[in-house]
Design an enzyme around this catalytic site. Structure first.
Site, short mmCIF file in Angstrom:
data_model
loop_
_atom_site.label_atom_id
_atom_site.label_comp_id
_atom_site.label_asym_id
_atom_site.label_seq_id
_atom_site.Cartn_x
_atom_site.Cartn_y
_atom_site.Cartn_z
N SER A 261 16.34 56.28 55.26
CA SER A 261 16.53 55.02 54.24
C SER A 261 15.45 53.98 54.47
O SER A 261 15.28 53.31 53.73
CB SER A 261 17.95 54.52 54.86
N CYS B 189 17.90 60.93 58.98
CA CYS B 189 18.85 59.71 58.72
C CYS B 189 20.26 60.35 59.15
O CYS B 189 20.72 61.11 58.43
CB CYS B 189 18.37 59.24 57.38
N CYS C 293 21.63 56.37 65.34
CA CYS C 293 20.86 56.13 63.96
C CYS C 293 19.43 56.12 64.19
O CYS C 293 18.94 55.75 65.54
CB CYS C 293 21.11 54.61 63.74
N1 DGL Z 1 18.22 55.53 60.14
C1 DGL Z 1 19.38 55.50 59.48
C2 DGL Z 1 20.27 56.31 60.24
O1 DGL Z 1 20.01 57.26 61.03
C3 DGL Z 1 19.84 54.77 58.46
C4 DGL Z 1 20.23 53.24 58.78
C5 DGL Z 1 20.51 52.45 57.67
O2 DGL Z 1 19.82 52.59 56.48
O3 DGL Z 1 21.68 51.93 57.60
O4 DGL Z 1 21.57 56.35 60.21
#
Ligand code: DGL
Length: 299
Positions: free
Chosen positions: A40, A103, A218
């Site tokens: 993202s 992600c 995340c």
């Molecule tokens: N970096 C992403 C993840 O691993 C998404 C974070 C987001 O855009 O809310 O979930």
């Protein structure tokens, strides 16, 4: 390389060696594999860091959907559509041989459909490291920090239930959604990062004071690992997934046939963003020490 060394040691043969190499370049030389890495926003850079260490000699194209970040508080359908659109672009314009969905939220919402739509593309996803955490924890009390989308997904609930069922000892998972934290990391907003980190670690400790292992579920969170570790305390182990994902990607690439097209340019990863490219370039410089500029993802 042998040819190169020979040319180096015997200057008289340099021109001939070069001519020979150019011809070979179009026929026999192996093309570098190109791996798309998608998040993202800037969080997937924590996965790219592990990929660069694990797979030198691979060409990476990193796509940050920063104009739509954060994904964590968006609907599954929105996340799925964005993931689909960016995958199509990475295939059509950048000829990727494999994709790493760096992600957790996009993996949770979109990876099944993505694999159905692209059966010929190897796809590696990222899931919160519940299983490694269960193996590492001394007492079976585990906290999971991730986005609301990831923690609310059927995929992660199923993963937790499978582990609890298969474990010979009781496992206690506490899920802590961290609204706003990925967004604050995206903006490099340090006071908000600190406030939210304090709040969510405290909520986790209130939910279960015995937690000895915390999953960074995340890909943005490894960049605030130091703050989180300080708040969790020295007895708590933090677990992230970057290295495991990079190893899995290496295994997947090893199964792909070597291609014999002309080579693509090696070197630094290509950085693309749907948001301001400079913000991605700055994050790559700050966290990975990469001195490269970034370009718009879409024209
Ligand atoms: N970096 C992403 C993840 O691993 C998404 C974070 C987001 O855009 O809310 O979930």
């Amino acid at each position: 390389r042998r040819r190169h060394q020979r040319a180096h040691h015997r200057p008289g043969r340099v021109a001939e060696a070069h001519r020979h190499r150019r011809v070979q370049g179009h026929r026999g030389r192996r093309r570098l594999k190109t791996v798309g890495v998608f998040d993202s926003g800037v969080g997937g850079l924590s996965v790219l860091r592990a990929l660069l260490a694990e797979l030198p000699g691979t060409r990476f194209v990193y796509a940050a959907d920063s104009a739509y970040a954060p994904y964590g508080e968006r609907t599954a359908q929105d996340v799925s559509q964005r993931t689909e659109r960016i995958t199509a672009l990475l295939r059509e314009r950048h000829g990727i041989d494999a994709l790493v969905v760096a992600c957790n939220t996009a993996t949770a919402h979109a990876i099944n459909e993505l694999r159905q739509h692209h059966p010929d593309l190897p796809i590696v996803g990222v899931e919160p490291a519940l299983k490694p955490a269960a193996a590492l924890s001394r007492n079976g009390h585990i906290g999971v920090l991730a986005t609301r989308g990831t923690l609310g997904s059927a995929r992660v609930a199923a993963l937790r239930d499978r582990l609890v069922e298969a474990s010979p000892r009781p496992l206690h998972f506490s899920f802590q959604p961290c609204d706003g934290l990925a967004g604050a990391i995206e903006r490099h907003d340090l006071p908000t990062i600190q406030n939210l980190s304090e709040r969510y670690v405290q909520e986790l400790q209130q939910a279960d004071a015995a937690i000895d292992t915390v999953v960074l579920g995340c890909t943005h969170y490894p960049f605030v690992q130091d703050q989180l570790a300080a708040l969790c305390g020295a007895d708590v182990t933090l677990v992230d997934t970057g290295v495991a994902v990079a190893r899995r990607t290496r295994e997947v690439l090893a199964t792909l046939p070597a291609t014999s097209q002309s080579n693509t340019v090696n070197g630094a990863p290509l950085l693309l963003s749907s948001g301001p490219p400079e913000a991605l370039a700055q994050a790559a410089q700050r966290w990975l020490g990469l001195g490269v500029s970034a370009s718009p993802l879409f024209d």
